[in-house]
Design a protein around this motif. Structure first.
Motif, mmCIF file in Angstrom:
data_model
loop_
_atom_site.group_PDB
_atom_site.id
_atom_site.type_symbol
_atom_site.label_atom_id
_atom_site.label_comp_id
_atom_site.label_asym_id
_atom_site.label_seq_id
_atom_site.Cartn_x
_atom_site.Cartn_y
_atom_site.Cartn_z
ATOM 1 N N GLU A 240 0.860 -1.195 0.000
ATOM 2 C CA GLU A 240 0.000 0.000 0.000
ATOM 3 C C GLU A 240 0.889 1.236 0.000
ATOM 4 O OE1 GLU A 240 -1.953 -3.159 2.779
ATOM 5 O OE2 GLU A 240 -0.042 -2.065 2.818
ATOM 6 N N GLU A 241 0.375 2.306 -0.565
ATOM 7 C CA GLU A 241 1.165 3.531 -0.606
ATOM 8 C C GLU A 241 0.276 4.758 -0.524
ATOM 9 O OE1 GLU A 241 2.923 4.530 -4.557
ATOM 10 O OE2 GLU A 241 2.150 2.562 -5.156
ATOM 11 N N ALA A 242 0.889 5.865 -0.115
ATOM 12 C CA ALA A 242 0.194 7.146 -0.048
ATOM 13 C C ALA A 242 1.174 8.243 -0.452
ATOM 14 C CB ALA A 242 -0.328 7.403 1.376
ATOM 15 N N PRO A 243 0.717 9.167 -1.306
ATOM 16 C CA PRO A 243 -0.575 9.168 -2.004
ATOM 17 C C PRO A 243 -0.541 8.269 -3.236
ATOM 18 C CG PRO A 243 0.674 11.113 -2.608
ATOM 19 C CD PRO A 243 1.502 10.387 -1.575
ATOM 20 N N SER A 244 -1.644 8.238 -4.005
ATOM 21 C CA SER A 244 -1.704 7.454 -5.231
ATOM 22 C C SER A 244 -1.233 8.299 -6.403
ATOM 23 C CB SER A 244 -3.136 6.986 -5.490
ATOM 24 O OG SER A 244 -3.258 6.448 -6.792
ATOM 25 N N VAL A 245 -0.462 7.669 -7.302
ATOM 26 C CA VAL A 245 -0.008 8.397 -8.492
ATOM 27 C C VAL A 245 -1.147 8.574 -9.493
ATOM 28 C CG1 VAL A 245 2.358 7.582 -8.251
ATOM 29 C CG2 VAL A 245 0.744 6.254 -9.615
ATOM 30 N N ALA A 336 4.990 7.472 1.016
ATOM 31 C CA ALA A 336 5.237 6.327 1.896
ATOM 32 C C ALA A 336 4.687 5.058 1.256
ATOM 33 C CB ALA A 336 4.585 6.544 3.261
ATOM 34 N N VAL A 337 5.416 3.956 1.425
ATOM 35 C CA VAL A 337 5.013 2.654 0.883
ATOM 36 C C VAL A 337 5.174 1.607 1.979
ATOM 37 C CG1 VAL A 337 5.236 1.028 -1.028
ATOM 38 C CG2 VAL A 337 5.989 3.395 -1.328
ATOM 39 N N VAL A 391 6.665 -3.544 6.965
ATOM 40 C CA VAL A 391 7.850 -2.711 6.762
ATOM 41 C C VAL A 391 7.417 -1.516 5.930
ATOM 42 C CG1 VAL A 391 10.212 -2.618 5.903
ATOM 43 C CG2 VAL A 391 9.309 -4.767 6.820
ATOM 44 N N ILE A 392 7.684 -0.316 6.423
ATOM 45 C CA ILE A 392 7.215 0.910 5.786
ATOM 46 C C ILE A 392 8.401 1.825 5.507
ATOM 47 C CG2 ILE A 392 5.542 2.792 5.903
ATOM 48 C CD1 ILE A 392 5.315 0.266 8.638
ATOM 49 N N ALA A 393 8.435 2.413 4.315
ATOM 50 C CA ALA A 393 9.510 3.336 3.953
ATOM 51 C C ALA A 393 8.917 4.668 3.534
ATOM 52 C CB ALA A 393 10.349 2.765 2.817
ATOM 53 N N TYR A 394 9.615 5.750 3.884
ATOM 54 C CA TYR A 394 9.169 7.106 3.568
ATOM 55 C C TYR A 394 10.298 7.873 2.879
ATOM 56 C CZ TYR A 394 7.833 11.992 4.192
ATOM 57 O OH TYR A 394 7.534 13.323 3.970
#
Length: 651
Positions: A240-245, A336-337, A391-394
């Motif tokens: 999941e990611e924010a925001p959407s492209v 963020a993903v 696991v989240i990356a920004y």
């Protein structure tokens, strides 16, 4: 603010909620089944209360036991996390009746939005566009099939209660409707205690976009932007990611306003999510799917781009506070993903896995966050959900966030329990994912290309190096020279010792160590193959690298040839995963056809159908409904029909 809050959940979400409680100075109470007595969430809470034996129905799903634990611990409020009782209106009402604050929406909102049929009718009346589909509740199998034929294939069968993809069935062939409806009802009943279904038009190559909403108890409702959740397997989100492209500012604002109206229509309070299905080629044509009346698994990506702690605001709203900001105050910064780490084995068709976590390494650092319920020694069984951690990356932009997440997954080590970490890392490098060209079917289409079919040669080299290191002279006393695997021969050229090694799902391999440099320590092994250095984490007979892991067992070909399996080859039907037999459709002596469904094994809320490999007769049936089975355990044997090539000639 509350003094004491009970967390009615387990695993990573319980640990996550406890973290915010600690930050706010609120005393935390964990609950645990016997299976979780030494779990991480139990150790991290200020206090913990046992609520029953391992089955969720007798512990985490028992309203009476949760309320008794709250009373015994002096809790003033209950945070349900997600899953289990989080979207159970009866639980929310029981908390209120017991004088406890339920950290979530009112029971009436949960009940309304928990019924997908009523939810669609309610938001439609509020002006929110909905997916075309069946109308009315309590439809019979025949009525569902009729609605499906009227809509036209492909259609999606969905449970009216619950969520998370459980019980959802995509049907492209109308002749399979009866079988798929029965399976969807069975899964829905097992997951939610309610087998009511609806049917909707399937939108090919859709994107799954959801809007995070936040409401207080005084009528203020805002949205916190969207999350792209299109990367899914079996209707379960994995990235999941924010925001959407996909969305421009105008579409984002329109969808956000639709989500706010949906929340208002049910009298919502707290944090919730409104989910939309969006045609990838026409983002302006979006349709309401459902509303999740709880915190979402993927909430960290919204936290990272908004700077808000959603658990904190759940607590503040439940304590009666008014939102101090308006829609105009909300801005999205960076990207963020999130990747969901699950106990499943991609090399075995993503079947649920299990085991003991022998070695654990979870990534941290600038721009990287891990929400986890794991610790070394954790026993991962088949009773609960397979998700282990996130696991989240920004980063300041999407490319940076993707790069950081791939690197974080490569650092992830969970030896002892097969996971999807390596698969997720490769998925995040797929050209379509990098380009943002997503849809909910992408993962299923590309899955085979993202799962290596063979075990790399360096894995066997590393496994052999570990074995020879274990047999090498220790230097602290006499060593029998005949026990050292040196390859020495009297009057001959040394020949490396052969090691027979076996990785599940692969044929046994005879491997002899090469001449490259190698080094073995307690937790690492490095080998050189064809001039390239390879380094693995190791624990027991497990090896791990870049998110992938292999359990390399010793294989004795002589013993295997003498003892063999009780039943050989395709005649024996074995359990593909540790779990519970829920359905047995045949009896010993029955004639079956090739492909006929014989049994159903369930693990981690997932069903797996065991089918006849060929036409024949069931000569053995070793299980009954409710039986717990181990991976590769023989369940039944189907002796094949004789063919002209195998039948004895009649004199």
């Amino acid at each position: 603010m509350f003094d004491t809050v009970l967390v009615a959940n387990r695993g990573e979400i319980a640990v996550r909620v406890i973290r915010t409680l600690r930050t706010l100075g609120v005393r935390s109470v964990a609950v645990f089944s016997d299976a979780d007595a030494d779990a991480r969430h139990v150790r991290e809470a200020d206090t913990a209360v046992r609520i029953g034996p391992p089955p969720a129905t007798e512990s985490y799903l028992s309203i009476e036991r949760i309320l008794a634990a709250a009373a015994a611990s002096g809790a003033q409020a209950v945070h349900p996390g997600y899953g289990f009782l989080a979207e159970n209106a009866a639980f929310a009402q029981a908390c209120a009746d017991a004088g406890l604050a339920f950290i979530g929406p009112p029971a009436s909102a949960i009940e309304l939005m928990g019924d997908k049929i009523r939810a669609k009718e309610t938001v439609k009346a509020a002006g929110v566009p909905v997916v075309p589909g069946s109308s009315g509740s309590g439809l019979t199998d025949a009525e569902l099939a009729g609605a499906a034929r009227e809509i036209g294939a492909p259609v999606l069968l969905k449970p009216s209660a619950g969520g998370g993809g459980k019980g959802m069935r995509l049907v492209r062939d109308e002749t399979l409707l009866a079988e798929e409806i029965a399976a969807a009802r069975r899964e829905a009943r097992a997951s939610f205690g309610d087998d009511t279904l609806l049917v909707e038009r399937w939108i090919d190559r859709p994107r799954h976009i959801e809007i995070q909403v936040l409401a207080d108890g005084r009528g203020n409702v805002i949205h916190l932007g969207e999350r792209e959740c299109s990367l899914q397997r079996r209707h379960q989100k994995i990235i999941e990611e924010a925001p959407s492209v996909l969305l421009d500012e105008a579409t984002r604002a329109a969808m956000g306003e639709a989500a706010v109206q949906a929340a208002r229509s049910c009298g919502y309070a707290g944090a919730g999510t409104v989910e939309f299905i969006v045609p990838g080629k026409d983002p302006s044509s979006y349709y309401f799917m459902e509303m999740n009346t709880r915190l979402q698994v993927e909430h960290p990506v919204t936290e990272l781009v908004t700077g808000l702690d959603l658990v904190e605001w759940q607590l503040r709203v439940a304590a009666g506070e008014e939102l101090p900001f308006t829609q105009d105050d909300i801005t999205l910064a960076g990207h963020a993903v999130e990747a969901r780490l699950c106990a499943e084995d991609p090399a075995r068709g993503f079947l649920p896995s299990g085991g003991t976590v022998l070695s654990l390494r979870e990534p941290r650092g600038e721009g990287v966050r891990t929400d986890s319920g794991l610790s070394e020694g954790t026993e991962v069984g088949s009773l609960y959900d397979p998700m282990l951690s996130k696991v989240i990356a920004y980063g300041p932009d999407r490319a940076t966030a993707l790069r950081k997440l791939r690197a974080a997954l490569a650092e992830t080590v969970t030896l002892g329990v097969p996971t999807n970490a390596g698969f997720l890392r490769r998925l995040l490098a797929h050209p379509a994912v990098v380009a943002g060209d997503l849809d909910t079917g992408l993962v299923e289409r590309e899955a085979d290309s993202l799962v290596p079919q063979d075990v790399p040669a360096e894995v066997y080299e590393a496994a052999a190096a570990v074995r020879e290191a274990a047999l090498a002279p220790s230097g602290d006393g006499w060593t029998d020279p005949f026990s050292v695997p040196s390859g020495w021969r009297l009057g001959g050229t040394p020949k490396p010792v052969a090691h027979w090694l076996h990785v599940a799902g692969q044929d046994p391999v005879e491997h002899r160590l090469g001449s490259g440099v190698r080094a073995v320590t307690a937790d690492r092994v490095s080998v050189t193959v064809d001039g390239t250095r390879h380094t693995f984490h190791r624990a027991g007979d497990w090896l791990g690298r870049d998110g992938d892991a292999w359990q390399v067992r010793d294989h004795d070909p002589v013993e295997a040839s003498l003892t063999g399996a009780a039943h050989a080859g395709a005649d024996a039907l074995t359990a593909p995963m540790p779990g519970t037999v829920t359905v047995v459709k045949v009896a010993a002596g029955d004639r079956v056809s090739a492909g006929q469904s014989l049994l159903v094994v369930e693990a981690m809320k997932m069903e797996h159908v065991i089918s006849a490999p060929h036409a024949g007769t069931v000569t053995e049936l070793d299980v009954t409904p409710g039986a717990t089975v181990a991976m590769d355990q023989v369940l039944a044997v189907v002796d094949p029909d004789e063919t002209p090539d195998t039948a004895e000639e009649t004199p």
